[in-house]
Write a protein that holds these residues in place. Structure first.
Motif, short mmCIF file in Angstrom:
data_model
loop_
_atom_site.label_atom_id
_atom_site.label_comp_id
_atom_site.label_asym_id
_atom_site.label_seq_id
_atom_site.Cartn_x
_atom_site.Cartn_y
_atom_site.Cartn_z
N GLY A 1 0.81 -1.33 0.16
CA GLY A 1 -0.33 -0.14 0.11
C GLY A 1 0.84 1.29 -0.01
N VAL A 2 0.46 2.33 -0.73
CA VAL A 2 1.03 3.57 -0.61
C VAL A 2 -0.02 4.59 -0.09
N SER A 3 0.86 5.47 1.00
CA SER A 3 -0.06 6.23 1.85
C SER A 3 -0.08 7.49 1.21
N TYR A 4 0.33 7.82 -0.01
CA TYR A 4 0.39 9.16 -0.55
C TYR A 4 -0.66 9.49 -1.66
N GLY A 5 -1.59 8.55 -1.80
CA GLY A 5 -2.93 8.69 -2.84
C GLY A 5 -4.04 8.73 -1.98
N ALA A 6 -5.07 7.89 -2.23
CA ALA A 6 -6.39 8.07 -1.90
C ALA A 6 -6.57 7.83 -0.50
N HIS A 7 -6.08 6.77 -0.10
CA HIS A 7 -6.20 6.47 1.31
C HIS A 7 -5.01 6.24 2.14
N ARG A 8 -5.14 6.51 3.39
CA ARG A 8 -3.92 6.49 4.47
C ARG A 8 -3.73 5.15 5.08
N SER A 9 -2.86 5.30 5.76
CA SER A 9 -2.01 4.20 6.43
C SER A 9 -3.14 3.17 7.28
N ASP A 10 -3.94 4.10 8.05
CA ASP A 10 -4.85 3.16 8.83
C ASP A 10 -5.76 2.38 8.13
N LYS A 11 -6.34 2.81 6.93
CA LYS A 11 -7.22 2.21 6.16
C LYS A 11 -6.77 0.96 5.38
N LEU A 12 -5.53 1.65 4.77
CA LEU A 12 -4.77 0.40 3.80
C LEU A 12 -4.26 -0.92 4.96
N SER A 13 -4.19 -0.62 5.93
CA SER A 13 -3.55 -1.62 6.79
C SER A 13 -4.77 -2.78 7.10
N GLN A 14 -6.05 -2.32 6.97
CA GLN A 14 -7.03 -3.15 7.23
C GLN A 14 -6.89 -4.42 6.11
N ALA A 15 -6.30 -4.37 4.88
CA ALA A 15 -6.30 -5.19 3.97
C ALA A 15 -4.95 -6.14 4.14
N ASN A 16 -4.22 -5.79 5.13
CA ASN A 16 -2.78 -6.72 5.43
C ASN A 16 -1.86 -6.67 4.29
N PRO A 17 -1.50 -5.45 3.60
CA PRO A 17 -0.46 -5.65 2.76
C PRO A 17 1.13 -5.83 3.40
N ILE A 18 1.98 -6.36 2.62
CA ILE A 18 3.16 -6.83 3.11
C ILE A 18 4.03 -5.50 3.65
N ALA A 19 3.43 -4.27 3.07
CA ALA A 19 4.12 -2.94 3.73
C ALA A 19 3.29 -1.94 3.14
N ILE A 20 3.54 -0.61 3.92
CA ILE A 20 2.98 0.31 3.47
C ILE A 20 4.21 1.45 3.41
N VAL A 21 3.92 2.28 2.31
CA VAL A 21 5.22 2.95 2.07
C VAL A 21 4.48 4.50 1.71
N SER A 22 5.46 5.49 2.21
CA SER A 22 5.11 6.81 1.91
C SER A 22 5.77 7.55 0.67
N SER A 23 6.53 6.83 -0.09
CA SER A 23 7.08 7.50 -1.34
C SER A 23 7.22 6.13 -2.40
N PRO A 24 7.37 6.55 -3.81
CA PRO A 24 7.55 5.49 -4.68
C PRO A 24 8.73 4.64 -4.56
N LEU A 25 9.90 5.42 -3.99
CA LEU A 25 11.13 4.60 -4.12
C LEU A 25 11.40 3.99 -2.80
N ALA A 26 10.48 4.27 -1.80
CA ALA A 26 10.54 3.50 -0.51
C ALA A 26 10.03 1.92 -0.74
N MET A 27 9.39 1.76 -1.76
CA MET A 27 9.06 0.46 -1.80
C MET A 27 10.04 -0.46 -2.74
#
Length: 218
Positions: A184-210
């Motif tokens: 999940g990327v937290s810089y778009g439509a949804h923030r980390s708390d919502k993205l975390s509900q789907a259990n991604p392997i990681a949530i990043v705050s910029s493209p290169l961070a992934m």
């Protein structure tokens, strides 16, 4: 051996900073047609869905004729009238080039229609980065896994060797439904708390961070 052979990207809010423009165009469309104007939060929640599914959520009482008119007005707003900038995110192309150079295959699974994706791929020069793509008018809307299943089949990649990257809960739930990992990327439509509900392997705050997450260097 690479953990992932194929990385599949959402477009809006993941590679392109277009969430603000989508919100503005949706609100202006409702205003132009004298309809109830949805909030920014409500519009962010439908980003990633097909247009028909988005309108089902935002304007459930609208008739089929009204929805056709809304789609026409929205398209005019997005392509001609609204001047909100929608650049690619800083680091997005560097990320794609790095993944290609390390031998990853790349694809797109987007809520855009085919004409819209082809247009922005041409405008950004990103078309050559991707081996395949699926759009909202070619498959069932996210979070249904059809887009991902078809990309896996086309590129002959097993689910456990693929990864979905998206900014919306719809992207991540689509990945879950297809049995593939997601970032999940937290810089778009949804923030980390919502993205975390789907259990991604990681949530990043910029493209290169992934990049280290995908390449396995972390």
């Amino acid at each position: 051996m690479k953990r992932y052979e194929l990385v599949i990207f959402d477009w809006d809010g993941t590679l392109m900073d277009s969430v603000g423009k989508i919100v503005a165009c949706m609100q202006q469309t409702a205003t132009q047609l004298n309809m109830l104007v949805p909030t920014e939060a409500a519009i962010r929640d439908i980003i990633g869905l097909s247009m028909n599914e988005a309108l089902n959520v935002l304007h459930p009482a609208a008739s089929a004729q009204t929805r056709e008119e809304m789609i026409s007005v929205y398209r005019q707003q997005y392509l001609q009238l609204n001047k909100t900038p929608s650049p690619v995110f800083d680091g997005a192309e560097e990320l794609l080039l790095a993944l290609k150079s390390s031998g990853h295959s790349l694809a797109v699974a987007t809520g855009k229609a085919r004409a819209g994706l082809d247009r922005v791929l041409t405008e950004t020069g990103f078309a050559t980065h991707f081996q395949a793509s699926r759009c909202a008018d070619e498959a069932k809307s996210k979070p249904h896994p059809q887009m991902l299943n078809e990309l896996l089949q086309q590129l002959n990649v097993a689910p456990q060797k693929a990864l979905m990257v998206g900014d919306s809960i719809h992207d991540l739930n689509m990945a879950n439904n297809a049995g593939i990992d997601a970032i999940g990327v937290s810089y778009g439509a949804h923030r980390s708390d919502k993205l975390s509900q789907a259990n991604p392997i990681a949530i990043v705050s910029s493209p290169l961070a992934m990049l280290p997450v995908i390449t396995g260097s972390v």
